[in-house]
Write a protein that holds these residues in place. Structure first.
Motif, PDB file in Angstrom:
ATOM      1  N   SER A 275       0.731  -0.936  -0.065  1.00  0.00           N
ATOM      2  CA  SER A 275       0.396  -0.408   0.055  1.00  0.00           C
ATOM      3  C   SER A 275       1.026   1.347  -0.056  1.00  0.00           C
ATOM      4  CB  SER A 275      -1.338  -0.014   1.665  1.00  0.00           C
ATOM      5  OG  SER A 275      -0.289   0.335   2.925  1.00  0.00           O
ATOM      6  N   ARG A 276       2.061   1.194   0.076  1.00  0.00           N
ATOM      7  CA  ARG A 276       2.828   2.411   0.420  1.00  0.00           C
ATOM      8  C   ARG A 276       3.994   2.765  -0.473  1.00  0.00           C
ATOM      9  NH1 ARG A 276       4.536   2.020   6.454  1.00  0.00           N
ATOM     10  NH2 ARG A 276       2.269   2.134   7.568  1.00  0.00           N
ATOM     11  N   MET A 277       3.647   1.712  -1.616  1.00  0.00           N
ATOM     12  CA  MET A 277       4.382   1.928  -2.876  1.00  0.00           C
ATOM     13  C   MET A 277       3.978   3.049  -4.112  1.00  0.00           C
ATOM     14  SD  MET A 277       4.824  -2.333  -4.344  1.00  0.00           S
ATOM     15  CE  MET A 277       5.493  -3.592  -3.801  1.00  0.00           C
ATOM     16  N   PRO A 278       4.532   3.029  -4.673  1.00  0.00           N
ATOM     17  CA  PRO A 278       4.288   4.012  -5.722  1.00  0.00           C
ATOM     18  C   PRO A 278       3.321   3.087  -6.599  1.00  0.00           C
ATOM     19  CG  PRO A 278       6.599   4.311  -6.053  1.00  0.00           C
ATOM     20  CD  PRO A 278       6.669   3.052  -5.162  1.00  0.00           C
ATOM     21  N   GLU A 279       1.874   3.877  -6.926  1.00  0.00           N
ATOM     22  CA  GLU A 279       1.447   3.301  -7.805  1.00  0.00           C
ATOM     23  C   GLU A 279       1.574   2.585  -8.998  1.00  0.00           C
ATOM     24  OE1 GLU A 279      -3.021   4.088 -10.571  1.00  0.00           O
ATOM     25  OE2 GLU A 279      -2.056   5.452  -9.060  1.00  0.00           O
ATOM     26  N   SER A 280       2.772   3.337  -9.699  1.00  0.00           N
ATOM     27  CA  SER A 280       3.269   2.503 -10.610  1.00  0.00           C
ATOM     28  C   SER A 280       3.431   1.487 -10.239  1.00  0.00           C
ATOM     29  CB  SER A 280       4.476   3.580 -11.712  1.00  0.00           C
ATOM     30  OG  SER A 280       5.527   4.204 -10.517  1.00  0.00           O
ATOM     31  N   ASP A 281       4.505   1.131  -9.413  1.00  0.00           N
ATOM     32  CA  ASP A 281       5.312  -0.521  -8.659  1.00  0.00           C
ATOM     33  C   ASP A 281       4.055  -1.350  -8.616  1.00  0.00           C
ATOM     34  OD1 ASP A 281       7.772   0.611  -9.129  1.00  0.00           O
ATOM     35  OD2 ASP A 281       8.184   0.791  -7.461  1.00  0.00           O
ATOM     36  N   ARG A 282       2.735  -1.000  -8.245  1.00  0.00           N
ATOM     37  CA  ARG A 282       2.004  -1.824  -7.985  1.00  0.00           C
ATOM     38  C   ARG A 282       1.300  -2.456  -9.311  1.00  0.00           C
ATOM     39  NH1 ARG A 282       0.809   1.360  -3.142  1.00  0.00           N
ATOM     40  NH2 ARG A 282      -1.481   2.547  -4.988  1.00  0.00           N
ATOM     41  N   ARG A 283       1.309  -1.023 -10.756  1.00  0.00           N
ATOM     42  CA  ARG A 283       1.191  -1.808 -12.049  1.00  0.00           C
ATOM     43  C   ARG A 283       1.548  -2.705 -12.378  1.00  0.00           C
ATOM     44  NH1 ARG A 283      -4.147   0.605 -13.665  1.00  0.00           N
ATOM     45  NH2 ARG A 283      -4.421   2.012 -11.755  1.00  0.00           N
ATOM     46  N   ALA A 284       3.249  -2.434 -12.154  1.00  0.00           N
ATOM     47  CA  ALA A 284       3.868  -3.608 -12.559  1.00  0.00           C
ATOM     48  C   ALA A 284       4.325  -5.229 -11.952  1.00  0.00           C
ATOM     49  CB  ALA A 284       5.213  -2.318 -12.603  1.00  0.00           C
ATOM     50  N   ILE A 285       3.995  -4.793 -10.765  1.00  0.00           N
ATOM     51  CA  ILE A 285       3.601  -6.592 -10.315  1.00  0.00           C
ATOM     52  C   ILE A 285       2.438  -7.060 -11.645  1.00  0.00           C
ATOM     53  CG2 ILE A 285       3.046  -6.913  -8.075  1.00  0.00           C
ATOM     54  CD1 ILE A 285       4.307  -5.280  -7.131  1.00  0.00           C
ATOM     55  N   ALA A 286       1.220  -6.523 -11.092  1.00  0.00           N
ATOM     56  CA  ALA A 286       0.253  -6.694 -11.311  1.00  0.00           C
ATOM     57  C   ALA A 286       0.593  -7.085 -13.216  1.00  0.00           C
ATOM     58  CB  ALA A 286      -1.066  -5.731 -11.739  1.00  0.00           C
TER      59      ALA A 286
END
Length: 293
Positions: A275-286
């Protein structure tokens, strides 16, 4: 000399040679010294991404002391306790050098030259970049020092004999770094999943000796505490009616596609990590996970 005696001597010699190799072969490998200067702010982001707070902080205590040592990790081999990694010079890593920190993090070698148990995910961290190692070290050196050592592991025989970790590493593990290109979203996602976030530590199946087995990220029923973790490759997620966008939102707030919220150990992973990651990193993971079949 009788043939059977020759065979007896040859076998005994081989056993002695293997034993000496186990005893005297150094743990890990020599790597060039890290020359990068650590950035505390970037290191703090990495601490969140790597979930260090969740493992190294016993939140079951009334007054949780950040990074001062984790709760009991119940496994078939015994009970593990993540150590104090605060800036304490007596109980933490306040008097460690960057080289000692690198050896622990990427090579699984403690200051006495012994192997860490793979409950510590050094096999995932082996591919951390030099800059990320330096940043993590810089951030930890700025933590509040807690002069309280974490409890010692309580392991059953023969798992309490660290010497046995050397043949385990020869059989199942490699500390050779993976060269992951992070210039694309999928590459960045792979680095976050396989290295920094070490997702496979929970989501990979393991054999009876605790080593990873196929299928990759195929789920595990042997999570400490009697829990289980599902397969998180794209094909499995799609069968459960997940989309990439569902996963992005899930990593941000823990909400499942049906509107319910996740429970168990994943709560801490999200609260103190993704939850504390940049959104770009969450999207990269997905994007990376949904590229896996």
């Amino acid at each position: 000399m009788r043939p059977w005696l020759k065979w007896f001597i040859a076998i005994d010699t081989a056993i002695v040679a293997i034993f000496l190799a186990v005893v005297f072969t150094p743990v890990g490998e020599q790597r060039p010294a890290i020359e990068q200067i650590g950035d505390v702010a970037r290191g703090q982001t990495l601490l969140n991404t790597a979930g260090c707070f969740a493992c190294h902080t016993d939140t079951t205590e009334d007054a949780a002391l950040a990074f001062a040592g984790g709760p009991r990790l119940d496994t078939p081999f015994g009970d593990f306790y993540a150590p104090n990694i605060t800036a304490s010079k007596t109980a933490g890593i306040g008097n460690w050098s960057l080289a000692e920190f690198e050896a622990a993090l990427r090579q699984g070698r403690n200051r006495q030259g012994q192997s860490y148990y793979p409950a510590f995910p050094f096999l995932s961290y082996r591919s951390l970049s030099d800059q990320d190692v330096a940043d993590l070290f810089a951030a930890l050196q700025k933590t509040t020092a807690v002069d309280q050592p974490a409890p010692s592991h309580q392991l059953a025989f023969p798992y309490n004999i660290r010497l046995g970790l050397k043949p385990w590493r020869w059989l199942f593990a490699s500390t050779q770094s993976l060269n992951i290109d992070q210039s694309t979203a999928i590459g960045r996602g792979r680095y976050l999943v396989d290295v920094v976030g070490h997702c496979g530590e929970c989501h990979n199946p393991r054999n009876s000796l605790g080593a990873f087995i196929a299928p990759y990220l195929g789920g595990s029923r042997d999570i400490p505490g009697g829990l289980s973790a599902p397969s998180i490759v794209g094909a499995a997620l799609e069968r459960m009616d997940w989309t990439e966008e569902d996963l992005v939102y899930f990593l941000a707030d823990g909400m499942l596609p049906d509107g319910d919220f996740v429970g168990g150990s994943m709560v801490e992973v999200i609260e103190h990590g993704t939850s504390r990651m940049p959104e770009s990193d969450r999207r990269a993971i997905a994007e990376y996970l949904f590229s896996l079949r």
